[in-house]
Write an enzyme that holds these catalytic residues in place. Sequence first.
Site, PDB file in Angstrom:
ATOM      1  N   GLU A  39      22.657  52.928  48.148  1.00 21.15           N
ATOM      2  CA  GLU A  39      21.647  53.883  47.407  1.00 21.15           C
ATOM      3  C   GLU A  39      20.442  53.049  47.236  1.00 21.15           C
ATOM      4  O   GLU A  39      19.434  53.723  47.619  1.00 21.15           O
ATOM      5  CB  GLU A  39      22.235  54.194  46.030  1.00 21.15           C
ATOM      6  CG  GLU A  39      21.397  55.341  45.390  1.00 21.15           C
ATOM      7  CD  GLU A  39      20.064  55.097  44.762  1.00 21.15           C
ATOM      8  OE1 GLU A  39      19.080  55.974  44.808  1.00 21.15           O
ATOM      9  OE2 GLU A  39      19.929  53.962  44.454  1.00 21.15           O
ATOM     10  N   GLU A  40      20.377  51.928  47.077  1.00 18.59           N
ATOM     11  CA  GLU A  40      19.286  51.137  46.923  1.00 18.59           C
ATOM     12  C   GLU A  40      18.144  51.233  48.022  1.00 18.59           C
ATOM     13  O   GLU A  40      17.024  51.166  47.990  1.00 18.59           O
ATOM     14  CB  GLU A  40      19.419  49.760  46.265  1.00 18.59           C
ATOM     15  CG  GLU A  40      19.994  49.482  45.188  1.00 18.59           C
ATOM     16  CD  GLU A  40      19.332  49.999  43.820  1.00 18.59           C
ATOM     17  OE1 GLU A  40      18.187  50.206  44.265  1.00 18.59           O
ATOM     18  OE2 GLU A  40      19.823  50.134  42.867  1.00 18.59           O
TER      19      GLU A  40
ATOM     20  N   ASP B 206      26.339  50.171  45.123  1.00 21.53           N
ATOM     21  CA  ASP B 206      25.751  48.992  45.775  1.00 21.53           C
ATOM     22  C   ASP B 206      24.903  48.244  44.442  1.00 21.53           C
ATOM     23  O   ASP B 206      24.483  48.584  43.419  1.00 21.53           O
ATOM     24  CB  ASP B 206      24.822  49.105  46.848  1.00 21.53           C
ATOM     25  CG  ASP B 206      23.747  50.260  46.569  1.00 21.53           C
ATOM     26  OD1 ASP B 206      24.231  51.156  45.827  1.00 21.53           O
ATOM     27  OD2 ASP B 206      22.876  50.273  47.170  1.00 21.53           O
TER      28      ASP B 206
ATOM     29  N   HIS C 197      16.575  46.949  37.022  1.00 20.23           N
ATOM     30  CA  HIS C 197      16.310  45.847  38.201  1.00 20.23           C
ATOM     31  C   HIS C 197      15.736  44.900  37.502  1.00 20.23           C
ATOM     32  O   HIS C 197      15.051  43.825  38.268  1.00 20.23           O
ATOM     33  CB  HIS C 197      15.260  46.595  39.166  1.00 20.23           C
ATOM     34  CG  HIS C 197      16.024  47.742  40.005  1.00 20.23           C
ATOM     35  ND1 HIS C 197      15.208  47.945  41.369  1.00 20.23           N
ATOM     36  CD2 HIS C 197      16.688  48.637  39.841  1.00 20.23           C
ATOM     37  CE1 HIS C 197      15.698  49.013  41.847  1.00 20.23           C
ATOM     38  NE2 HIS C 197      16.807  49.251  40.812  1.00 20.23           N
TER      39      HIS C 197
END
Length: 392
Positions: free
Chosen positions: A139-140, A81, A363
């Site tokens: 996963e995030e 993702d 990020h």
Amino acid sequence: MLNQIQEIAASIAPRLIEIRRHLHSHPELSGNERQTASYVAGVLSSCGLQIREGVGRVGVIGELAGEGIDSRLLAIRTDMDALPIHEQTQVDFASRYPGIMHACGHDVHTTVGLGVAMVLSRLEQRLPGNLRLIFQPAEEIAQGASWMIQDGAMENASAIFSLHVFPSIPVGTIGIRYGALTAAADDLEIVILGESGHGARPHEAIDAVWLAAQVITTLQQAISRTHNPLRPVVLTIGKITGGRAPNVIADQVKLLGTVRSLHPETSANLPHWIEQIVASICQPYGARYELNYRRGVPSVQNDPILTHLVETAAQEVLGENHIQLIPEPSLGAEDFALYLEHAPGTMFRLGVGFLDRQNYPLHHPLFNVDESAIYTGVVTLASAVYKYWQKK
Ligand code: NI
């Protein structure tokens, strides 16, 4: 055999960079990785793996059958993702979707997983046992691992490997850590219930703002006095809401926070410890409280034998100087921890840092990787896989 792994990995390196760029320019948010998943399934089936699609909602599992002379099944987990971030890099394969970006390197993880499938399926000799490649969504948001596990991703698995890119480790190098790699991360919600009243007559009311202030201060002080300082706990209250007007005593204040810890025993005691403190502050003044402690993911605890296996594999294919021992764990969270409730495993960090230009953190809208790290990731993992069945 490790030579053969290196040769095949080098020969497919340009193809892997193409794959990574395709994934990078078509990022999808957690739980919506449909195009990514079908792309992954296509590559896996072209390598002759048995595919299961729609595992864990939109995840994919590929299984490479071994000779069957070793019954142990080894799993590798990668995540697919992207993040709700608007990419600001000027690369020509930048995200085509405004507001969505592979800013955590999961495009690289997916590519490395595919590279391992491509390399190991081309070896002259089959692996002694079965290899399962898990491509998980979400996963995030720390959901994908449990979706995959519910759908049987860890059935019969004897061990599991994973990796995460790391921009502060230079390309060509990996980081390994024995023991705790990431923290347990839980969500905390405390509601203090007092009684409203006139701001000029506090004795007729129960002031939830005052009590909330004490709860926060006491929690922060008590952490340093009641927990073993060698077993870290971080408690952050990140949001407060409550009260009605400047001259009205608040009847309700809500505190929202996150609690991070590294040791399983510490983690287990935290809800009870927090409740005791909140109760001891509220009760003498007649206030009530509601406490909602939601378990997130546990801490990733790397298995020493498997970590050593990755370390020795990396020493052989990357060279002694290309392994860093990670000095301290991160208080970030990683849902890989959930797989480790079913089998021992290890996660290493893949250095993706450019040697000659600025590296941006994970990020970040300018995050990018040195793509030659894909080769490093593939040879390290493929060699560790090969060595797994050599060891009893
Ligand atoms: Ni990530």
